[in-house]
Enzyme design. Structure first.
Site, PDB file in Angstrom:
ATOM      1  N   TYR A 134      32.672 -10.338 -19.870  1.00  0.00           N
ATOM      2  CA  TYR A 134      33.450 -11.507 -19.468  1.00  0.00           C
ATOM      3  C   TYR A 134      33.514 -12.576 -20.552  1.00  0.00           C
ATOM      4  O   TYR A 134      34.157 -13.602 -20.384  1.00  0.00           O
ATOM      5  CB  TYR A 134      32.901 -12.108 -18.167  1.00  0.00           C
ATOM      6  CG  TYR A 134      33.100 -11.209 -16.963  1.00  0.00           C
ATOM      7  CD1 TYR A 134      33.473  -9.879 -17.117  1.00  0.00           C
ATOM      8  CD2 TYR A 134      32.913 -11.672 -15.682  1.00  0.00           C
ATOM      9  CE1 TYR A 134      33.640  -9.042 -16.032  1.00  0.00           C
ATOM     10  CE2 TYR A 134      33.085 -10.851 -14.581  1.00  0.00           C
ATOM     11  CZ  TYR A 134      33.446  -9.532 -14.766  1.00  0.00           C
ATOM     12  OH  TYR A 134      33.611  -8.707 -13.684  1.00  0.00           O
ATOM     13  N   LYS A 170      23.104   0.390 -16.091  1.00  0.00           N
ATOM     14  CA  LYS A 170      23.708   1.713 -16.290  1.00  0.00           C
ATOM     15  C   LYS A 170      23.096   2.292 -17.568  1.00  0.00           C
ATOM     16  O   LYS A 170      23.795   2.661 -18.520  1.00  0.00           O
ATOM     17  CB  LYS A 170      25.240   1.560 -16.384  1.00  0.00           C
ATOM     18  CG  LYS A 170      26.023   2.852 -16.357  1.00  0.00           C
ATOM     19  CD  LYS A 170      26.035   3.545 -15.014  1.00  0.00           C
ATOM     20  CE  LYS A 170      26.752   4.878 -15.102  1.00  0.00           C
ATOM     21  NZ  LYS A 170      26.593   5.714 -13.894  1.00  0.00           N
ATOM     22  N   ASP A 206      25.965   2.478  -9.868  1.00  0.00           N
ATOM     23  CA  ASP A 206      26.718   3.302  -8.902  1.00  0.00           C
ATOM     24  C   ASP A 206      25.873   3.605  -7.672  1.00  0.00           C
ATOM     25  O   ASP A 206      26.348   3.524  -6.541  1.00  0.00           O
ATOM     26  CB  ASP A 206      27.274   4.573  -9.561  1.00  0.00           C
ATOM     27  CG  ASP A 206      26.323   5.219 -10.549  1.00  0.00           C
ATOM     28  OD1 ASP A 206      25.261   4.633 -10.841  1.00  0.00           O
ATOM     29  OD2 ASP A 206      26.627   6.326 -11.026  1.00  0.00           O
ATOM     30  N   ASP A 253      29.044  -9.457 -10.692  1.00  0.00           N
ATOM     31  CA  ASP A 253      30.271  -9.936 -10.056  1.00  0.00           C
ATOM     32  C   ASP A 253      30.623  -9.018  -8.879  1.00  0.00           C
ATOM     33  O   ASP A 253      30.935  -9.469  -7.773  1.00  0.00           O
ATOM     34  CB  ASP A 253      31.399  -9.925 -11.107  1.00  0.00           C
ATOM     35  CG  ASP A 253      32.655 -10.623 -10.624  1.00  0.00           C
ATOM     36  OD1 ASP A 253      32.592 -11.298  -9.579  1.00  0.00           O
ATOM     37  OD2 ASP A 253      33.692 -10.488 -11.284  1.00  0.00           O
ATOM     38  N   ASP A 285      29.825  -9.687  -4.566  1.00  0.00           N
ATOM     39  CA  ASP A 285      30.939  -9.758  -3.609  1.00  0.00           C
ATOM     40  C   ASP A 285      30.753  -8.734  -2.492  1.00  0.00           C
ATOM     41  O   ASP A 285      31.036  -9.014  -1.322  1.00  0.00           O
ATOM     42  CB  ASP A 285      32.280  -9.484  -4.309  1.00  0.00           C
ATOM     43  CG  ASP A 285      33.006 -10.778  -4.665  1.00  0.00           C
ATOM     44  OD1 ASP A 285      32.318 -11.796  -4.851  1.00  0.00           O
ATOM     45  OD2 ASP A 285      34.250 -10.761  -4.749  1.00  0.00           O
TER      46      ASP A 285
HETATM   47 MG    MG Z   1      33.947 -12.510  -8.178  1.00  0.00          MG
END
Ligand code: MG
Ligand code: NAI
Length: 354
Positions: A138, A184, A216, A240, A244
Protein backbone atom coordinates in the site's frame (compact mmCIF):
# COMPACT_ATOMS: atom_id res chain seq x y z
CA UNK A 1 -6.54 17.55 31.75
CA UNK A 2 -6.78 19.61 28.62
CA UNK A 3 -6.84 17.70 25.31
CA UNK A 4 -7.17 19.15 21.84
CA UNK A 5 -9.20 16.97 19.50
CA UNK A 6 -9.18 17.54 15.75
CA UNK A 7 -12.48 16.66 14.13
CA UNK A 8 -12.88 15.46 10.54
CA UNK A 9 -16.57 14.91 9.92
CA UNK A 10 -16.11 13.85 6.31
CA UNK A 11 -18.76 12.87 3.77
CA UNK A 12 -22.06 11.00 3.70
CA UNK A 13 -22.95 9.60 7.12
CA UNK A 14 -19.58 10.75 8.53
CA UNK A 15 -20.88 13.96 10.16
CA UNK A 16 -23.86 12.10 11.64
CA UNK A 17 -21.76 9.51 13.44
CA UNK A 18 -19.00 11.93 14.46
CA UNK A 19 -21.56 14.08 16.27
CA UNK A 20 -22.36 11.08 18.48
CA UNK A 21 -18.65 10.56 19.20
CA UNK A 22 -18.36 14.19 20.26
CA UNK A 23 -21.41 13.72 22.48
CA UNK A 24 -19.55 10.97 24.36
CA UNK A 25 -16.44 13.14 24.74
CA UNK A 26 -18.59 15.95 26.15
CA UNK A 27 -20.17 13.60 28.70
CA UNK A 28 -16.70 12.50 29.81
CA UNK A 29 -15.60 16.11 30.22
CA UNK A 30 -18.72 16.88 32.25
CA UNK A 31 -18.01 14.18 34.84
CA UNK A 32 -14.20 13.92 34.94
CA UNK A 33 -11.31 16.36 34.89
CA UNK A 34 -10.87 16.01 31.13
CA UNK A 35 -11.38 19.24 29.23
CA UNK A 36 -11.64 19.01 25.44
CA UNK A 37 -11.12 21.63 22.79
CA UNK A 38 -12.58 20.59 19.42
CA UNK A 39 -11.05 21.95 16.24
CA UNK A 40 -12.51 21.21 12.81
CA UNK A 41 -10.16 19.74 10.20
CA UNK A 42 -12.31 19.27 7.09
CA UNK A 43 -11.20 16.61 4.60
CA UNK A 44 -12.71 14.39 1.90
CA UNK A 45 -14.96 14.72 -1.12
CA UNK A 46 -17.09 17.74 -0.22
CA UNK A 47 -13.91 19.60 0.66
CA UNK A 48 -12.30 18.53 -2.62
CA UNK A 49 -15.23 20.01 -4.54
CA UNK A 50 -14.65 23.40 -2.94
CA UNK A 51 -10.86 23.59 -2.60
CA UNK A 52 -9.58 21.11 -5.21
CA UNK A 53 -7.76 19.14 -2.50
CA UNK A 54 -9.08 16.43 -0.18
CA UNK A 55 -6.84 17.55 2.68
CA UNK A 56 -6.28 21.32 2.81
CA UNK A 57 -3.01 22.36 4.44
CA UNK A 58 -4.95 24.18 7.16
CA UNK A 59 -6.73 20.94 8.10
CA UNK A 60 -3.50 18.96 8.25
CA UNK A 61 -1.93 21.69 10.41
CA UNK A 62 -4.91 21.51 12.78
CA UNK A 63 -4.49 17.73 12.98
CA UNK A 64 -0.75 17.96 13.63
CA UNK A 65 -1.33 20.42 16.50
CA UNK A 66 -3.93 18.21 18.21
CA UNK A 67 -3.68 15.40 20.76
CA UNK A 68 -5.88 13.08 18.68
CA UNK A 69 -8.07 13.07 15.59
CA UNK A 70 -11.66 11.83 15.49
CA UNK A 71 -12.48 10.99 11.88
CA UNK A 72 -15.84 10.10 10.30
CA UNK A 73 -15.66 8.63 6.82
CA UNK A 74 -14.98 10.03 3.39
CA UNK A 75 -15.96 9.24 -0.19
CA UNK A 76 -18.71 10.42 -2.52
CA UNK A 77 -20.43 8.35 -5.22
CA UNK A 78 -20.24 11.17 -7.78
CA UNK A 79 -16.43 11.35 -7.56
CA UNK A 80 -13.99 8.85 -9.09
CA UNK A 81 -12.66 6.29 -6.56
CA UNK A 82 -9.81 7.65 -4.48
CA UNK A 83 -10.37 11.36 -5.15
CA UNK A 84 -11.73 11.82 -1.64
CA UNK A 85 -10.34 8.71 0.02
CA UNK A 86 -6.63 9.31 -0.61
CA UNK A 87 -6.74 11.86 2.22
CA UNK A 88 -6.68 8.90 4.62
CA UNK A 89 -3.39 7.63 3.13
CA UNK A 90 -1.94 11.14 3.35
CA UNK A 91 -2.79 11.27 7.06
CA UNK A 92 -1.48 7.75 7.75
CA UNK A 93 1.78 8.32 5.91
CA UNK A 94 2.13 11.97 6.95
CA UNK A 95 1.83 11.16 10.66
CA UNK A 96 3.61 7.79 10.38
CA UNK A 97 0.62 6.01 11.91
CA UNK A 98 2.19 2.58 11.66
CA UNK A 99 -0.39 0.71 13.71
CA UNK A 100 -3.89 -0.02 12.54
CA UNK A 101 -5.72 -1.36 15.56
CA UNK A 102 -9.03 -3.05 14.92
CA UNK A 103 -10.83 -4.78 17.75
CA UNK A 104 -13.57 -7.21 16.71
CA UNK A 105 -15.81 -7.98 19.65
CA UNK A 106 -19.15 -9.73 19.47
CA UNK A 107 -21.29 -8.50 22.36
CA UNK A 108 -23.23 -11.37 23.91
CA UNK A 109 -26.45 -9.46 23.29
CA UNK A 110 -25.70 -9.44 19.54
CA UNK A 111 -24.92 -13.15 19.21
CA UNK A 112 -27.97 -13.68 17.05
CA UNK A 113 -26.71 -10.99 14.61
CA UNK A 114 -23.48 -12.88 13.96
CA UNK A 115 -23.65 -14.65 10.58
CA UNK A 116 -21.96 -17.75 12.04
CA UNK A 117 -23.81 -20.68 13.57
CA UNK A 118 -23.62 -20.75 17.35
CA UNK A 119 -21.38 -23.85 17.32
CA UNK A 120 -18.72 -21.84 15.41
CA UNK A 121 -19.02 -18.81 17.65
CA UNK A 122 -18.33 -21.05 20.64
CA UNK A 123 -17.38 -19.12 23.74
CA UNK A 124 -17.48 -15.80 21.88
CA UNK A 125 -15.47 -13.50 19.64
CA UNK A 126 -13.03 -10.93 21.01
CA UNK A 127 -10.11 -10.45 18.64
CA UNK A 128 -7.82 -7.47 18.15
CA UNK A 129 -6.19 -7.15 14.76
CA UNK A 130 -2.88 -5.31 14.76
CA UNK A 131 -2.15 -4.40 11.15
CA UNK A 132 1.04 -2.82 9.83
CA UNK A 133 -0.17 0.42 8.35
CA UNK A 134 2.67 2.16 6.50
CA UNK A 135 4.73 -0.41 4.57
CA UNK A 136 4.12 -3.17 2.05
CA UNK A 137 2.08 -2.95 -1.13
CA UNK A 138 0.00 0.00 0.00
CA UNK A 139 3.03 2.25 -0.07
CA UNK A 140 2.31 2.22 -3.79
CA UNK A 141 5.82 1.81 -5.10
CA UNK A 142 5.70 0.82 -8.76
CA UNK A 143 4.24 1.92 -12.03
CA UNK A 144 1.10 1.53 -14.02
CA UNK A 145 1.63 0.96 -17.73
CA UNK A 146 -0.67 0.01 -20.59
CA UNK A 147 0.54 -3.60 -20.90
CA UNK A 148 1.91 -4.25 -17.45
CA UNK A 149 1.74 -2.83 -13.97
CA UNK A 150 3.77 -3.39 -10.85
CA UNK A 151 3.68 -2.85 -7.12
CA UNK A 152 6.74 -3.45 -5.02
CA UNK A 153 6.22 -4.97 -1.58
CA UNK A 154 8.94 -3.76 0.78
CA UNK A 155 9.13 -4.42 4.52
CA UNK A 156 11.99 -3.13 6.63
CA UNK A 157 13.30 -4.77 9.80
CA UNK A 158 12.50 -1.58 11.68
CA UNK A 159 8.95 -1.58 10.30
CA UNK A 160 8.36 -5.20 11.29
CA UNK A 161 9.91 -4.82 14.71
CA UNK A 162 7.86 -1.84 15.77
CA UNK A 163 4.50 -3.35 14.81
CA UNK A 164 5.29 -6.78 16.28
CA UNK A 165 6.53 -5.16 19.49
CA UNK A 166 3.28 -3.20 19.75
CA UNK A 167 1.29 -6.42 19.29
CA UNK A 168 3.14 -8.21 22.09
CA UNK A 169 2.84 -5.22 24.40
CA UNK A 170 -0.87 -4.96 23.60
CA UNK A 171 -1.33 -8.66 24.38
CA UNK A 172 0.57 -8.26 27.65
CA UNK A 173 -1.46 -5.22 28.71
CA UNK A 174 -4.72 -7.00 27.94
CA UNK A 175 -3.61 -10.30 29.49
CA UNK A 176 -3.94 -12.18 26.23
CA UNK A 177 -2.49 -15.66 26.30
CA UNK A 178 -1.67 -15.94 22.63
CA UNK A 179 -0.42 -13.78 19.75
CA UNK A 180 -1.11 -15.10 16.25
CA UNK A 181 1.05 -13.94 13.35
CA UNK A 182 -0.46 -14.15 9.88
CA UNK A 183 1.85 -14.28 6.85
CA UNK A 184 2.67 -16.11 3.63
CA UNK A 185 6.17 -17.27 4.51
CA UNK A 186 5.89 -20.32 2.26
CA UNK A 187 5.98 -17.97 -0.76
CA UNK A 188 6.93 -14.38 0.03
CA UNK A 189 10.36 -13.08 1.02
CA UNK A 190 8.77 -10.27 2.96
CA UNK A 191 6.88 -12.83 5.04
CA UNK A 192 10.06 -14.84 5.66
CA UNK A 193 11.67 -11.75 7.19
CA UNK A 194 8.47 -10.97 9.11
CA UNK A 195 8.29 -14.48 10.56
CA UNK A 196 11.96 -14.48 11.57
CA UNK A 197 11.52 -11.20 13.44
CA UNK A 198 8.27 -12.40 15.04
CA UNK A 199 10.11 -15.43 16.46
CA UNK A 200 13.12 -13.39 17.60
CA UNK A 201 10.86 -10.97 19.46
CA UNK A 202 8.65 -13.64 21.01
CA UNK A 203 11.66 -14.53 23.20
CA UNK A 204 11.06 -11.35 25.19
CA UNK A 205 7.52 -12.44 26.03
CA UNK A 206 7.90 -15.92 27.44
CA UNK A 207 4.46 -15.85 29.12
CA UNK A 208 2.69 -15.34 25.82
CA UNK A 209 2.10 -18.25 23.48
CA UNK A 210 2.68 -17.66 19.76
CA UNK A 211 1.50 -19.25 16.56
CA UNK A 212 2.04 -18.65 12.82
CA UNK A 213 -0.77 -19.13 10.35
CA UNK A 214 -0.67 -18.65 6.57
CA UNK A 215 -3.07 -16.01 5.31
CA UNK A 216 -5.11 -18.44 3.19
CA UNK A 217 -5.59 -20.82 6.10
CA UNK A 218 -6.32 -17.95 8.45
CA UNK A 219 -9.30 -16.73 6.42
CA UNK A 220 -11.01 -20.06 7.02
CA UNK A 221 -9.98 -20.38 10.69
CA UNK A 222 -11.49 -16.96 11.29
CA UNK A 223 -14.96 -18.24 10.43
CA UNK A 224 -14.36 -21.78 11.65
CA UNK A 225 -13.08 -21.04 15.15
CA UNK A 226 -12.87 -17.28 15.76
CA UNK A 227 -12.92 -17.84 19.54
CA UNK A 228 -9.34 -19.17 19.49
CA UNK A 229 -7.83 -15.80 18.50
CA UNK A 230 -6.91 -12.90 20.79
CA UNK A 231 -4.20 -10.63 19.37
CA UNK A 232 -3.55 -11.14 15.66
CA UNK A 233 -0.61 -9.31 14.06
CA UNK A 234 -0.06 -9.08 10.33
CA UNK A 235 1.16 -6.97 7.41
CA UNK A 236 -0.66 -4.21 5.60
CA UNK A 237 -2.59 -5.97 2.84
CA UNK A 238 -3.40 -9.17 4.75
CA UNK A 239 -4.55 -7.01 7.65
CA UNK A 240 -6.84 -4.98 5.44
CA UNK A 241 -8.59 -8.11 4.22
CA UNK A 242 -8.89 -10.16 7.39
CA UNK A 243 -9.94 -7.23 9.54
CA UNK A 244 -12.87 -6.60 7.19
CA UNK A 245 -13.76 -10.29 7.27
CA UNK A 246 -13.64 -10.11 11.05
CA UNK A 247 -15.68 -6.91 11.16
CA UNK A 248 -18.76 -8.56 9.76
CA UNK A 249 -18.75 -11.23 12.48
CA UNK A 250 -19.97 -8.70 15.04
CA UNK A 251 -23.28 -8.05 13.32
CA UNK A 252 -22.83 -4.90 11.25
CA UNK A 253 -20.13 -2.82 9.62
CA UNK A 254 -21.52 0.03 11.70
CA UNK A 255 -20.23 -1.58 14.91
CA UNK A 256 -16.50 -1.63 14.21
CA UNK A 257 -13.99 0.88 15.61
CA UNK A 258 -10.39 1.44 14.60
CA UNK A 259 -7.31 3.39 15.54
CA UNK A 260 -4.48 4.53 13.27
CA UNK A 261 -1.83 4.93 15.89
CA UNK A 262 1.71 6.08 16.54
CA UNK A 263 2.20 5.76 20.31
CA UNK A 264 2.97 9.09 21.92
CA UNK A 265 2.04 11.07 18.81
CA UNK A 266 -1.18 12.35 17.21
CA UNK A 267 -3.28 9.31 16.35
CA UNK A 268 -6.46 8.98 14.34
CA UNK A 269 -9.61 7.19 15.48
CA UNK A 270 -12.37 6.26 13.03
CA UNK A 271 -15.18 3.78 12.50
CA UNK A 272 -14.22 1.10 9.98
CA UNK A 273 -17.18 1.78 7.73
CA UNK A 274 -17.26 4.20 4.80
CA UNK A 275 -19.49 7.17 4.08
CA UNK A 276 -22.51 4.88 3.43
CA UNK A 277 -24.09 7.00 0.66
CA UNK A 278 -27.15 4.70 0.62
CA UNK A 279 -28.20 5.77 4.12
CA UNK A 280 -26.51 9.17 4.45
CA UNK A 281 -28.78 11.99 5.61
CA UNK A 282 -31.45 9.61 6.86
CA UNK A 283 -30.32 9.72 10.46
CA UNK A 284 -30.18 5.93 10.76
CA UNK A 285 -26.45 5.17 10.69
CA UNK A 286 -25.17 3.16 13.61
CA UNK A 287 -22.93 5.44 15.72
CA UNK A 288 -21.40 2.60 17.78
CA UNK A 289 -18.32 2.16 15.55
CA UNK A 290 -17.50 5.82 16.16
CA UNK A 291 -18.30 5.69 19.88
CA UNK A 292 -16.05 2.65 20.30
CA UNK A 293 -13.36 4.55 18.38
CA UNK A 294 -13.60 7.21 21.09
CA UNK A 295 -13.15 4.39 23.60
CA UNK A 296 -9.94 3.39 21.77
CA UNK A 297 -8.81 7.03 21.90
CA UNK A 298 -9.05 6.99 25.69
CA UNK A 299 -7.23 3.68 25.93
CA UNK A 300 -4.44 4.23 23.44
CA UNK A 301 -3.87 8.00 23.33
CA UNK A 302 -4.92 9.07 26.84
CA UNK A 303 -4.09 5.83 28.72
CA UNK A 304 -7.47 5.85 30.46
CA UNK A 305 -8.51 2.22 30.28
CA UNK A 306 -11.03 2.86 33.05
CA UNK A 307 -13.00 5.33 30.93
CA UNK A 308 -12.65 2.98 27.96
CA UNK A 309 -14.19 0.18 29.97
CA UNK A 310 -17.09 2.42 31.02
CA UNK A 311 -17.84 3.37 27.43
CA UNK A 312 -17.77 -0.31 26.46
CA UNK A 313 -20.21 -1.28 29.22
CA UNK A 314 -22.47 1.67 28.37
CA UNK A 315 -22.68 0.42 24.77
CA UNK A 316 -23.46 -3.12 25.88
CA UNK A 317 -26.21 -1.97 28.24
CA UNK A 318 -27.72 0.32 25.61
CA UNK A 319 -27.91 -2.58 23.14
CA UNK A 320 -30.30 -4.31 25.54
CA UNK A 321 -32.78 -1.46 25.17
CA UNK A 322 -32.59 -0.07 21.66
CA UNK A 323 -30.78 -0.41 18.37
CA UNK A 324 -30.31 1.25 15.00
CA UNK A 325 -31.91 -0.48 12.00
CA UNK A 326 -28.78 -2.38 10.90
CA UNK A 327 -28.91 -4.48 14.08
CA UNK A 328 -32.55 -4.05 14.99
CA UNK A 329 -34.48 -6.55 17.04
CA UNK A 330 -38.26 -7.02 17.01
CA UNK A 331 -38.45 -6.89 20.78
CA UNK A 332 -36.50 -3.63 21.15
CA UNK A 333 -36.98 -0.01 20.14
CA UNK A 334 -35.49 0.94 16.77
CA UNK A 335 -33.53 4.14 17.25
CA UNK A 336 -32.11 6.91 15.09
CA UNK A 337 -28.42 7.75 15.15
CA UNK A 338 -29.03 10.59 17.58
CA UNK A 339 -31.28 8.56 19.92
CA UNK A 340 -28.77 5.69 19.98
CA UNK A 341 -26.06 8.20 20.92
CA UNK A 342 -28.35 9.66 23.61
CA UNK A 343 -29.06 6.23 25.07
CA UNK A 344 -25.37 5.32 25.29
CA UNK A 345 -24.62 8.76 26.75
CA UNK A 346 -27.20 8.31 29.49
CA UNK A 347 -25.74 4.91 30.41
CA UNK A 348 -22.25 6.40 30.44
CA UNK A 349 -23.38 9.31 32.60
CA UNK A 350 -24.55 6.89 35.30
CA UNK A 351 -21.22 5.07 35.24
CA UNK A 352 -19.13 8.21 35.44
CA UNK A 353 -21.25 9.57 38.30
CA UNK A 354 -20.93 6.35 40.30
MG1 MG B 1 -10.38 -1.88 4.18
P1 NAI C 1 -19.69 1.61 3.40
O1 NAI C 1 -18.98 1.12 4.62
O2 NAI C 1 -19.87 3.06 3.30
O3 NAI C 1 -21.11 0.90 3.28
C1 NAI C 1 -21.27 -0.49 3.11
C2 NAI C 1 -22.65 -0.91 3.63
O4 NAI C 1 -22.66 -0.83 5.06
C3 NAI C 1 -23.77 0.01 3.14
O5 NAI C 1 -24.93 -0.74 2.89
C4 NAI C 1 -23.99 0.94 4.30
O6 NAI C 1 -25.30 1.45 4.38
C5 NAI C 1 -23.67 0.04 5.49
N1 NAI C 1 -23.14 0.87 6.59
C6 NAI C 1 -21.95 1.51 6.61
N2 NAI C 1 -21.81 2.19 7.75
C7 NAI C 1 -22.95 1.99 8.45
C8 NAI C 1 -23.40 2.46 9.71
N3 NAI C 1 -22.68 3.27 10.49
N4 NAI C 1 -24.62 2.06 10.12
C9 NAI C 1 -25.36 1.24 9.38
N5 NAI C 1 -24.99 0.77 8.19
C10 NAI C 1 -23.79 1.14 7.72
O7 NAI C 1 -18.86 1.07 2.16
P2 NAI C 1 -19.02 1.41 0.61
O8 NAI C 1 -20.45 1.58 0.26
O9 NAI C 1 -18.18 0.41 -0.07
O10 NAI C 1 -18.26 2.80 0.44
C11 NAI C 1 -18.92 4.06 0.39
C12 NAI C 1 -17.84 5.13 0.30
O11 NAI C 1 -17.05 5.16 1.49
C13 NAI C 1 -16.87 4.91 -0.85
O12 NAI C 1 -16.56 6.14 -1.39
C14 NAI C 1 -15.66 4.30 -0.16
O13 NAI C 1 -14.46 4.49 -0.86
C15 NAI C 1 -15.67 5.05 1.15
N6 NAI C 1 -14.97 4.40 2.26
C16 NAI C 1 -14.35 5.23 3.15
C17 NAI C 1 -13.74 4.71 4.26
C18 NAI C 1 -13.12 5.66 5.21
O14 NAI C 1 -13.42 6.84 5.19
N7 NAI C 1 -12.29 5.21 6.12
C19 NAI C 1 -13.68 3.28 4.52
C20 NAI C 1 -14.44 2.48 3.57
C21 NAI C 1 -15.04 3.04 2.47
Amino acid sequence: MKKIIAITRGDGCGPEVVNEGIKILKIVSEFTDYDFEFNDAPAGGEVWKVFGTNLPEKSFDTIKKSDALLFGAIGLPDLPPGVAESAIMKIRQGLDLYINLRPVKLYDVLREKCPLKSEFIGKGIDITFVRENTEGLYKNIGKLGEDSAENLMVYSREGCERIIKFAFEFAKKNRHKIVTSVDKANILNTSKLWRKIFHEMSGDYSNIETEDIYIDAFTQWLIRAPHRFQTVVTGNMFGDIISDEGAFLVGSLGMGPSGNIHPGKVSMYEPIHGSAPDIAGKGIANPIGTILSVKLMFEESFHSSEIGKKIDTAVEEALLEGRTTDIKSDSLKTLTTIKMGDLISSKLKNKLKA
